[in-house]
Design an enzyme around this catalytic site. Structure first.
Site: not given
Length: 322
Positions: A154, A160, A247
């Site tokens: 995260r 990141r 789904c």
């Protein structure tokens, strides 16, 4: 009563560097079409403060609710969202007045030593917070005869990319549009083709939202709308909504316009769902006339979703219980 031209419009935005940057671009465009000043109102969302993974805290909507609440309370006049953060159901009292022209839809790899995805070593550790990316990256690695380890992460862009700079990870995958909007597109070491990794529905697009009762502002913001972007992302989000109903597998989708010379005459919609380990993907596409209405774009998405469910998409991660 018409608002005074010197009265600022209040634009609600998340506080992140990326959100502030993309809201700033929209603010400039709104100033140009309305002649009114625009002030950014920073709002903290639950998704910004929670350190849990997105799937655990409710997925995309966690970045949106606080902005929408501020709109409905009249604390801001309009808000800018990354379209892929918006839930597929639209509240009746709010309207997406504009979807400006879309940025790059691709996923970007930021890897150590300037490596491309194909150059990553077997067993490379790749950070991503997205099940959609996880499934397709694993599938792409398998197609190249190697395996990767995907690591859930995260945080903002700096955080990141920091995992790669610090040597904790071999690479991270981010949206190219986000890197471009904060002026860091050149840090990508590879741009992943949509033929290999389909983006999230709506990736690279922005949604400018305001109250449904504010007809004057809706008309003004509509000047920023790009009809091709709107048709494409509407089809993508229709596919997502139909698959979400039946789904639980992560969904990638991309609609692009096909031109015959200079004339755009068809839209191709591609969709993918897969198992997280990448061993099984259901990937299909459909092509039809460019949708001329919201209903036509929605129908294109539902049609492809039905085909994907018929091909076994729902069984990849277990059918949703109703």
């Amino acid at each position: 009563m018409n608002p005074r031209l010197d009265q600022p419009l209040r634009l609600g935005t998340r506080r992140s560097k990326l959100a502030m940057s993309q809201s700033g671009h929209v603010a400039e465009a709104v100033r140009a079409v309305t002649g009114r000043p625009v002030e950014l109102v920073e709002i903290t969302t639950y998704g910004d403060v929670s350190r849990e993974h997105l799937a655990q805290i409710g997925g995309t909507g966690v970045f949106v609710t606080a902005l929408r609440d501020a709109l409905l309370r009249g604390e801001v006049d309009f808000a800018v969202h990354s379209l892929k953060d918006l839930p597929t159901t639209q509240p009746d009292d709010l309207v997406i007045a504009a979807m400006p022209r879309r940025e790059d839809v691709r996923d970007a790899l930021v890897a150590r030593d300037g490596l491309t995805f194909e150059e990553l070593p077997d067993g490379a550790r790749i950070g991503t917070g997205s099940p959609r990316r996880t499934a397709q990256l694993n599938h792409l690695a398998l197609s190249l005869g190697k395996r990767i380890e995907t690591v859930p992460i995260r945080g903002n862009v700096d955080t990141r990319i920091g995992f790669v700079r610090d040597g904790e990870l071999d690479a991270v995958v981010l949206a190219a549009a986000g890197l471009n909007r904060i002026g860091r597109g050149d840090e990508a070491t590879d741009l992943l083709s949509v033929d290999s990794v389909l983006p999230a529905p709506g990736q690279g697009a922005l949604a400018v939202e305001c109250r449904a009762s504010d007809a004057g502002l809706i008309a003004a913001l509509g000047e920023l709308d790009d009809p091709f972007t709107r048709a494409a992302v509407t089809a993508e989000r229709s596919l997502l909504a139909a698959l979400e109903a039946g789904c639980s597998a992560p969904v990638g989708a991309f609609a692009d316009l096909l031109a015959d010379g200079q004339i755009v005459n068809e839209m191709r919609l591609r969709g993918v769902v897969g198992t997280l380990d990448g061993s099984t993907l259901v990937q299909l596409s459909t092509t039809g006339p460019v949708p001329q209405s919201y209903d036509e774009a929605m129908a294109l998405g539902r049609e492809l979703a039905d085909e994907m469910l018929a091909k076994g998409a729902a069984g990849l991660m277990g059918e949703r219980s109703l």
